[in-house]
Design a protein around this motif. Structure first.
Motif, PDB file in Angstrom:
ATOM      1  N   SER A 239      19.779 -13.932 -38.955  1.00 19.27           N
ATOM      2  CA  SER A 239      19.009 -14.647 -37.839  1.00 19.27           C
ATOM      3  C   SER A 239      19.862 -14.453 -36.690  1.00 19.27           C
ATOM      4  O   SER A 239      21.199 -14.283 -36.724  1.00 19.27           O
ATOM      5  N   GLY A 240      19.282 -14.560 -35.422  1.00 15.04           N
ATOM      6  CA  GLY A 240      20.217 -14.724 -34.226  1.00 15.04           C
ATOM      7  C   GLY A 240      20.748 -13.338 -33.980  1.00 15.04           C
ATOM      8  O   GLY A 240      20.384 -12.363 -33.993  1.00 15.04           O
ATOM      9  N   ASP A 241      22.127 -13.343 -33.614  1.00 12.50           N
ATOM     10  CA  ASP A 241      22.934 -12.122 -33.349  1.00 12.50           C
ATOM     11  C   ASP A 241      22.596 -11.116 -34.441  1.00 12.50           C
ATOM     12  O   ASP A 241      22.672  -9.832 -34.312  1.00 12.50           O
ATOM     13  N   ALA A 242      23.082 -11.680 -35.867  1.00 14.84           N
ATOM     14  CA  ALA A 242      22.808 -10.813 -36.827  1.00 14.84           C
ATOM     15  C   ALA A 242      21.733 -10.065 -37.015  1.00 14.84           C
ATOM     16  O   ALA A 242      21.572  -8.958 -37.543  1.00 14.84           O
ATOM     17  N   ARG A 243      20.480 -10.739 -36.583  1.00 14.00           N
ATOM     18  CA  ARG A 243      19.152 -10.036 -36.846  1.00 14.00           C
ATOM     19  C   ARG A 243      18.995  -8.990 -35.563  1.00 14.00           C
ATOM     20  O   ARG A 243      18.502  -8.196 -35.716  1.00 14.00           O
ATOM     21  N   TYR A 244      19.470  -9.362 -34.260  1.00 17.19           N
ATOM     22  CA  TYR A 244      19.098  -8.760 -32.914  1.00 17.19           C
ATOM     23  C   TYR A 244      20.215  -7.867 -32.353  1.00 17.19           C
ATOM     24  O   TYR A 244      19.862  -6.827 -32.010  1.00 17.19           O
ATOM     25  N   HIS A 245      21.474  -8.041 -32.764  1.00 19.52           N
ATOM     26  CA  HIS A 245      22.393  -7.373 -32.143  1.00 19.52           C
ATOM     27  C   HIS A 245      23.321  -6.838 -33.083  1.00 19.52           C
ATOM     28  O   HIS A 245      24.397  -6.282 -32.703  1.00 19.52           O
ATOM     29  N   TRP A 246      23.243  -6.711 -34.356  1.00 20.35           N
ATOM     30  CA  TRP A 246      23.940  -6.166 -35.012  1.00 20.35           C
ATOM     31  C   TRP A 246      22.994  -5.127 -36.344  1.00 20.35           C
ATOM     32  O   TRP A 246      21.967  -5.545 -36.808  1.00 20.35           O
ATOM     33  N   LYS A 247      23.486  -3.940 -36.338  1.00 23.22           N
ATOM     34  CA  LYS A 247      22.789  -2.732 -37.164  1.00 23.22           C
ATOM     35  C   LYS A 247      23.277  -2.976 -38.591  1.00 23.22           C
ATOM     36  O   LYS A 247      24.613  -3.468 -38.886  1.00 23.22           O
ATOM     37  N   HIS A 248      22.425  -2.862 -39.587  1.00 19.44           N
ATOM     38  CA  HIS A 248      22.935  -2.813 -40.974  1.00 19.44           C
ATOM     39  C   HIS A 248      22.496  -1.497 -41.645  1.00 19.44           C
ATOM     40  O   HIS A 248      21.431  -0.757 -41.331  1.00 19.44           O
ATOM     41  N   GLU A 249      23.345  -1.084 -42.567  1.00 20.32           N
ATOM     42  CA  GLU A 249      23.206   0.174 -43.540  1.00 20.32           C
ATOM     43  C   GLU A 249      23.788   0.122 -44.455  1.00 20.32           C
ATOM     44  O   GLU A 249      24.716  -0.818 -44.981  1.00 20.32           O
TER      45      GLU A 249
END
Length: 282
Positions: A239-249
């Motif tokens: 949520s928040g930064d983790a959802r909008y400002h971090w890519k995940h792979e």
């Protein structure tokens, strides 16, 4: 040493009252369990019929629920022991009965009314957030009344429905996901359940300038790449930064899956991602 393990109850209690389950919700829950895990009347067991409506995770499993805030990525939380092994098998069986996967397709998406087992899984995610212990040791200034001390802010946790879109994926060894941020058509608050093979999910900054400013503000690490170990049965919430400002792979190419100095053995991996569609502007 200061105890930094808290519960989200104090943060969410006021919001919980208007979202209390109705009798119809309970009937729907029982129907979901019967569809996903079968009805006791089909067995020769002498167990009472109520066994068919037993929860997906029993008391022993719930007592193991513990949330950890991932250092360096604000809004990223991990519950490593979300589903015990037996319940992982039950969930995999429910997914298998959908008949979604074949040699030509390893992904299925559903929108709106989710399968009953997914409705039950969503309810379990909410319950885990509400009653699981929360380890806020990385930020001792947080308190039980601080929204950051919960895996999901209360406005997201008590929205209805919590999730109305799912993606089920099945990956063979070597298959993973490219670095991405989920589409903006989906609301804040995303949950990912991992099954079968363990893996390392890597998080990298989507906007370095934005995140550098925010991590300095909140006193967090300035790392640009954060690996997270996802064991079978784990649950990760963004949520928040983790959802909008971090890519995940997830890079599962040979030699890429490293944890604690060793390469993870890769097997088939199944995942269930739960999201909420944004309301239409019309």
């Amino acid at each position: 040493m200061q105890d930094t393990t808290v519960r989200c109850d104090a943060v969410t209690m006021a919001a919980a009252e208007p979202a209390a389950a109705s009798y119809d919700d309970e009937l729907r829950r029982r129907e979901a369990l019967r569809e996903a895990f079968g009805d006791s009347s089909e067995s020769d067991s002498d167990a009472p019929r109520e066994a068919a409506s037993s929860p997906l995770v029993g008391r022993a499993g719930r007592e193991r629920w513990r949330w950890v805030a991932v250092p360096g990525v604000r809004g990223l939380w991990l519950c490593a022991d979300f589903l015990p092994s037996d319940d992982q098998l039950r969930l995999l069986a429910a997914i298998q009965r959908e008949g979604w996967f074949s040699d030509a397709s390893n992904q299925a998406m559903r929108f709106g009314d989710l399968p009953p087992w997914a409705v039950e899984l969503s309810a379990l995610v909410r319950e885990c957030i509400c009653i699981g212990d929360v380890d806020v040791g990385i930020s001792p200034g947080w308190t039980n009344e601080d929204e950051d001390a919960c895996p999901l802010p209360s406005d997201l946790l008590w929205r209805e429905p919590l999730f109305d879109q799912l993606i089920a994926n099945r990956y063979t060894p070597g298959e993973g996901i490219c670095a991405h941020v989920d589409l903006m058509r989906f609301d804040d608050g995303i949950a990912i359940v991992s099954l079968e093979s363990a893996c390392v999910m890597n998080f990298s900054r989507e906007c370095a300038a934005y995140d550098t400013q925010n991590t300095q503000k909140h006193g967090e690490s300035e790392s640009t790449n954060v690996p997270v170990y996802l064991n079978p049965g784990s649950l990760v919430v963004l949520s928040g930064d983790a959802r909008y400002h971090w890519k995940h792979e997830i890079n599962r190419k040979p030699g890429a899956q490293l944890w604690n100095g060793r390469e993870l053995e890769q097997h088939r991996r199944t995942s269930v991602t739960l999201r909420k569609l944004k309301a239409s502007p019309n």
